[in-house]
Structure formats: structure tokens, C-alpha cells
Scaffold this active site. Structure first.
Site, PDB file in Angstrom:
ATOM      1  N   PRO A   1      44.867  42.518  37.644  1.00 47.23           N
ATOM      2  CA  PRO A   1      45.376  42.923  38.973  1.00 47.23           C
ATOM      3  C   PRO A   1      45.877  41.708  39.759  1.00 47.23           C
ATOM      4  O   PRO A   1      45.214  40.680  39.822  1.00 47.23           O
ATOM      5  CB  PRO A   1      44.145  43.534  39.657  1.00 47.23           C
ATOM      6  N   GLU A   2      47.076  41.851  40.309  1.00 51.38           N
ATOM      7  CA  GLU A   2      47.667  40.791  41.126  1.00 51.38           C
ATOM      8  C   GLU A   2      47.790  41.318  42.559  1.00 51.38           C
ATOM      9  O   GLU A   2      47.276  42.390  42.861  1.00 51.38           O
ATOM     10  CB  GLU A   2      49.038  40.403  40.558  1.00 51.38           C
TER      11      GLU A   2
ATOM     12  N   HIS B   1      29.517  49.459  31.583  1.00 54.89           N
ATOM     13  CA  HIS B   1      30.040  48.256  32.234  1.00 54.89           C
ATOM     14  C   HIS B   1      30.116  48.385  33.754  1.00 54.89           C
ATOM     15  O   HIS B   1      30.879  47.670  34.398  1.00 54.89           O
ATOM     16  CB  HIS B   1      31.427  47.873  31.695  1.00 54.89           C
TER      17      HIS B   1
ATOM     18  N   ARG C   1      35.128  43.143  30.775  1.00 51.56           N
ATOM     19  CA  ARG C   1      35.244  41.773  30.244  1.00 51.56           C
ATOM     20  C   ARG C   1      34.567  40.726  31.121  1.00 51.56           C
ATOM     21  O   ARG C   1      34.442  39.567  30.732  1.00 51.56           O
ATOM     22  CB  ARG C   1      36.705  41.435  29.996  1.00 51.56           C
TER      23      ARG C   1
END
Ligand SMILES: [Zn+2]
Length: 269
Positions: free
Chosen positions: A2-3, A91, A109
Site C-alpha cells: 500500500p502506498e 495472521h 508477512r
């Protein structure tokens, strides 16, 4: 990853549902996502009210009613979503419970995390190390920052100390829009190119924001909605496909370990 447009969309979808809500309970399933290590997040959040949610660079910054702040970074695969009693996916590392809903942080991750800032401005890592916001930077400021480095402009724009919030997608798209080759040494850009680049960055981000960001794999907003801008990418992830402007195949090179896509005809060196 995500930016800026994706992170801003998370903030925009999260804020109206969470502002003024009280955090009744905090569940931490993995404490290695909390920084500094060993920090008592439940003890500091329980009973507090969320006063403000903003974005700085790629960070989602929460301000509490006692002026303490923390931020969440989504890293590569992080999601921050609002849920009610839906089953808990794998997660999920953190849940903030309010009276009627849950804010869940999930990150398979684990490149993201929760970072406590407190109120002490000396410990405010936000100001000292991060570059300006790309929507606010002025052309002369951008020129000055890029003139200090001989690095390829692609790499300089990815550097969060130079400019905060851009990543691989929006740098490639902005360089295409500005017709600048990604390998051009930053300090060799002429003023006209810098002006074009400044306009291109703002235009690209505005378009992406309008389409609620790009969803390639993991990204969704706080309500679970995917972005739509990936369909409008002109170079990113389009290697071998024809350029939308000139039909020449888009080329892919690896630069600093990152994949870079550009049109060799529209973006000449
Ligand atoms: Zn082209």
C-alpha cells in the site's frame, strides 16, 4: 505494498466509523508487531477515545483523547479493517474493540506493525526523518531535494526521506506521465523536467485516490473494498504490453532489486 492512495483510502474509510469511539478492549495475538518491543499497548489504549486519524507518508496515525499518538504501517501485506463478529482470519495480530465493532490488523508477512509515538516531540520520528508530502511539495523544493543526489530518479523518489508516501507503482506511473526515463540521474534533471515531474506526481496520486487506490494482491480499504486504479496503470506491471500512448512494448528492468516498468519510446534518456 500500500502506498499513499491506498493508505489515504484506509484512513478515509476508517475515520468516520471510529472517530469519537472508545477503545473498550485490546487483544494482541503477536506482540512482536508492537514497537518499541515490550510496550504495553493494551494498558495505554484501553478506555481511550480516538480523536483523530490521519496519514503521514504511508503511516496511519491515531491521536487519542490524551494527546498520545501511535501509527500503524501496513508494510507489504497489512490490512486494517472494520469487522463485527465475522470469523477471525489467520495472521490477525491485533484487535481494537469498540462497543459495536472491531478494528483488526492482519499482516501475513509481518513487514508492518504498530508504532507507539507518545507525546514527546523529541521522539517524534515523523518529522526528523521523513520527506515532505508529495501532494504539498513545491517544484523548487522537489528540485532542491533531487539536486542533492546522483541516484537514478526512480530510486530517489522511492526514498521516504526524499518524498514520503510513494512506492513502486506511483513512481513508475508518475515518471511515465512526466516522460522521464527512470534511470536518469536525479541531479541531471533540468528544471522543465522537474516541473513536469511535480505535476505528474500530483496528477497520478489524485487519479489513484479517485479510484480508491490499486489492488494487486492484498490491499483492501477499511470496509474490505478493493481499489480500481490497477486497471488504469499505464506502465506498472504491464511489461511486454503495448504502451497506451505509442504502442511500443513496455519494458521492465530491475533497479535496486525492484522491478521498474517504463516505455523506452515515451521516456527517452
Ligand atoms: Zn510509449
Amino acid at each position: 505494498m500500500p502506498e499513499l492512495p491506498e493508505v489515504q483510502t484506509v484512513v478515509n474509510t476508517l475515520a468516520p466509523r471510529i472517530l469519537a469511539a472508545r477503545i473498550d478492549r485490546v487483544e494482541v495475538f503477536r506482540d512482536d508487531i508492537i514497537h518499541p518491543c515490550g510496550f504495553d499497548l493494551p494498558g495505554n489504549l484501553t478506555g481511550r477515545i480516538v480523536r483523530e486519524i490521519t496519514r503521514r507518508g504511508k503511516r496511519i496515525v491515531f491521536t487519542l483523547d490524551n494527546a498520545q499518538r501511535f501509527y500503524i504501517h501496513l508494510g507489504m501485506t497489512g490490512r486494517l479493517t472494520l469487522e463485527r463478529d465475522t470469523p477471525l482470519p489467520k495472521h490477525t495480530h491485533l484487535i481494537l474493540h469498540t462497543k459495536t465493532q472491531q478494528v483488526r490488523f492482519r499482516d501475513p508477512r509481518r513487514f508492518g506493525g504498530v508504532f507507539w509515538l507518545g507525546t514527546d516531540s523529541n521522539h517524534d520520528t515523523m518529522q526528523d526523518s521523513m520527506g515532505p508530502e508529495p501532494m504539498l511539495i513545491r517544484p523548487n523544493q522537489l528540485a532542491q531535494r533531487l539536486s542533492k543526489t546522483t541516484r537514478a530518479v526512480k530510486n530517489a523518489l522511492l526514498d521516504q526521506h526524499v518524498l514520503a508516501g510513494l512506492g513502486n507503482i506511483y513512481v513508475d506511473e508518475s515518471l511515465f506521465e512526466a516522460r522521464i526515463h527512470p534511470l536518469t540521474p536525479s541531479n541531471q534533471l533540468i528544471l522543465e523536467q522537474i516541473r513536469r515531474l511535480n505535476r505528474a506526481i500530483k496528477l497520478t496520486l489524485r487519479r489513484a485516490l479517485r479510484h480508491r487506490g490499486s489492488t494487486l494482491q492484498d490491499y483492501v480499504d477499511a470496509e474490505g473494498g478493493a481499489g480500481g486504479f490497477q486497471k488504469l496503470h499505464r506502465v506498472y506491471d504491464r511489461a511486454g504490453e503495448p504502451c497506451r500512448a505509442c504502442r511500443h512494448p513496455i519494458e521492465r528492468i530491475v533497479l535496486g532489486g525492484r522491478s521498474t516498468c517504463f516505455c523506452p519510446k515515451c521516456q527517452r534518456r
